[in-house]
Write an enzyme that holds these catalytic residues in place. Structure first.
Site, PDB file in Angstrom:
ATOM      1  N   PHE A   1      12.457   3.775  12.465  1.00  0.00           N
ATOM      2  CA  PHE A   1      11.100   3.427  12.053  1.00  0.00           C
ATOM      3  C   PHE A   1      10.448   4.688  11.510  1.00  0.00           C
ATOM      4  CE2 PHE A   1       6.658   2.470  12.264  1.00  0.00           C
ATOM      5  CZ  PHE A   1       6.617   1.144  11.869  1.00  0.00           C
TER       6      PHE A   1
ATOM      7  N   LYS B   1       0.813  -1.181   0.000  1.00  0.00           N
ATOM      8  CA  LYS B   1       0.000   0.000   0.000  1.00  0.00           C
ATOM      9  C   LYS B   1       0.860   1.250   0.000  1.00  0.00           C
ATOM     10  CE  LYS B   1      -3.646  -2.137   2.750  1.00  0.00           C
ATOM     11  NZ  LYS B   1      -4.330  -2.132   4.049  1.00  0.00           N
ATOM     12  N   GLY B   2       2.005   1.160   0.636  1.00  0.00           N
ATOM     13  CA  GLY B   2       2.830   2.339   0.870  1.00  0.00           C
ATOM     14  C   GLY B   2       3.303   3.063  -0.363  1.00  0.00           C
TER      15      GLY B   2
ATOM     16  N   GLU C   1       8.487   1.845  -5.341  1.00  0.00           N
ATOM     17  CA  GLU C   1       8.398   1.332  -3.970  1.00  0.00           C
ATOM     18  C   GLU C   1       8.665   2.469  -2.986  1.00  0.00           C
ATOM     19  OE1 GLU C   1       7.207  -0.623  -1.842  1.00  0.00           O
ATOM     20  OE2 GLU C   1       8.360  -2.481  -1.983  1.00  0.00           O
TER      21      GLU C   1
ATOM     22  N   ASP D   1      14.127  -1.983   2.470  1.00  0.00           N
ATOM     23  CA  ASP D   1      14.646  -2.253   3.805  1.00  0.00           C
ATOM     24  C   ASP D   1      15.613  -3.436   3.722  1.00  0.00           C
ATOM     25  OD1 ASP D   1      14.888  -2.804   6.596  1.00  0.00           O
ATOM     26  OD2 ASP D   1      12.897  -2.004   6.950  1.00  0.00           O
TER      27      ASP D   1
ATOM     28  N   ASP E   1       3.562   3.639   7.130  1.00  0.00           N
ATOM     29  CA  ASP E   1       2.605   3.716   8.242  1.00  0.00           C
ATOM     30  C   ASP E   1       3.144   3.109   9.530  1.00  0.00           C
ATOM     31  OD1 ASP E   1       0.835   0.791   8.663  1.00  0.00           O
ATOM     32  OD2 ASP E   1       2.280   0.957   7.029  1.00  0.00           O
TER      33      ASP E   1
ATOM     34  N   LYS F   1      17.169   1.840   3.337  1.00  0.00           N
ATOM     35  CA  LYS F   1      17.892   1.638   4.596  1.00  0.00           C
ATOM     36  C   LYS F   1      19.037   0.659   4.352  1.00  0.00           C
ATOM     37  CE  LYS F   1      14.060   2.072   7.879  1.00  0.00           C
ATOM     38  NZ  LYS F   1      13.327   1.331   8.928  1.00  0.00           N
TER      39      LYS F   1
ATOM     40  N   ARG G   1       0.150   7.391   7.109  1.00  0.00           N
ATOM     41  CA  ARG G   1       0.542   7.293   5.697  1.00  0.00           C
ATOM     42  C   ARG G   1       0.422   8.646   4.991  1.00  0.00           C
ATOM     43  NH1 ARG G   1       1.041   1.994   3.905  1.00  0.00           N
ATOM     44  NH2 ARG G   1      -0.140   0.446   5.051  1.00  0.00           N
TER      45      ARG G   1
END
Length: 176
Positions: free
Chosen positions: A150, A41-42, A97, A101, A157, A129, A163
């Site tokens: 984080f 979703k991000g 994207e 990570d 989110d 990251k 978000r």
């Protein structure tokens, strides 16, 4: 628990960088049509902002992919929850994207999409990251390398919240 949010990357820097990335994409795909695959979703928030600045013809599709784990670590098992609606054959494809990570999901997904015979396949990410990378992936267009924090905002989110923040923030949890 209450959350405290501090700004890691302000709105203006995010917007400026997205415009710079779009300018490079426009140059690289001049005279071609680009097919964006947004990872749900991000990735939606970032993809929409990026697409506003892309001047070459754009088509859009979505995938939803998950890697099993405890929520903070991937077990390395990747599952496609929503596949593409269109074929990739012969298309100039750019995966969009929100964050790279561990790299596990994209390390799995790129070869799967390559098998669908696109003319080209590249990766665009707003954030990376590198300190958390377990599998290397080639990011053709990158917004920002960030520390192992984080983060939220621009599609990222915390418990399905935040978000919609127009900046990249860091969540700090306080016990109350």
């Amino acid at each position: 628990m209450a959350e405290k949010i501090s700004v890691l990357i302000p709105r203006e820097k995010v917007e400026e960088r997205i415009q710079e990335m779009a300018a490079q994409i426009n140059k690289d795909y001049e005279g071609k049509q680009l097919h964006l695959i947004t990872i749900l979703k991000g990735g939606v928030f970032f993809a929409c902002e990026l697409a506003k600045h892309i001047t070459v013809p754009v088509s859009l599709d979505f995938m939803q992919v998950s890697s099993y784990g405890d929520g903070t670590k991937s077990s390395g098992i990747v599952r496609i929850k929503k596949d593409l609606d269109e074929t990739l054959e012969g298309k100039e494809v750019l995966i969009v994207e929100d964050i790279i990570d561990s790299g596990i999901t994209l390390h799995y997904l790129m070869p799967v999409l390559e098998q669908r015979q696109p003319a080209s396949l590249k990766l665009c990410a707003l954030l990376s990251k590198p300190d958390r990378r377990q599998k290397e992936v080639d990011i053709s267009y990158l917004g920002f390398n960030i520390p192992d924090e984080f983060v939220i905002g621009y599609g990222l989110d915390y418990a399905q919240k935040y978000r919609n923040l127009p900046y990249i923030g860091v969540v700090e949890l306080d016990e109350e």
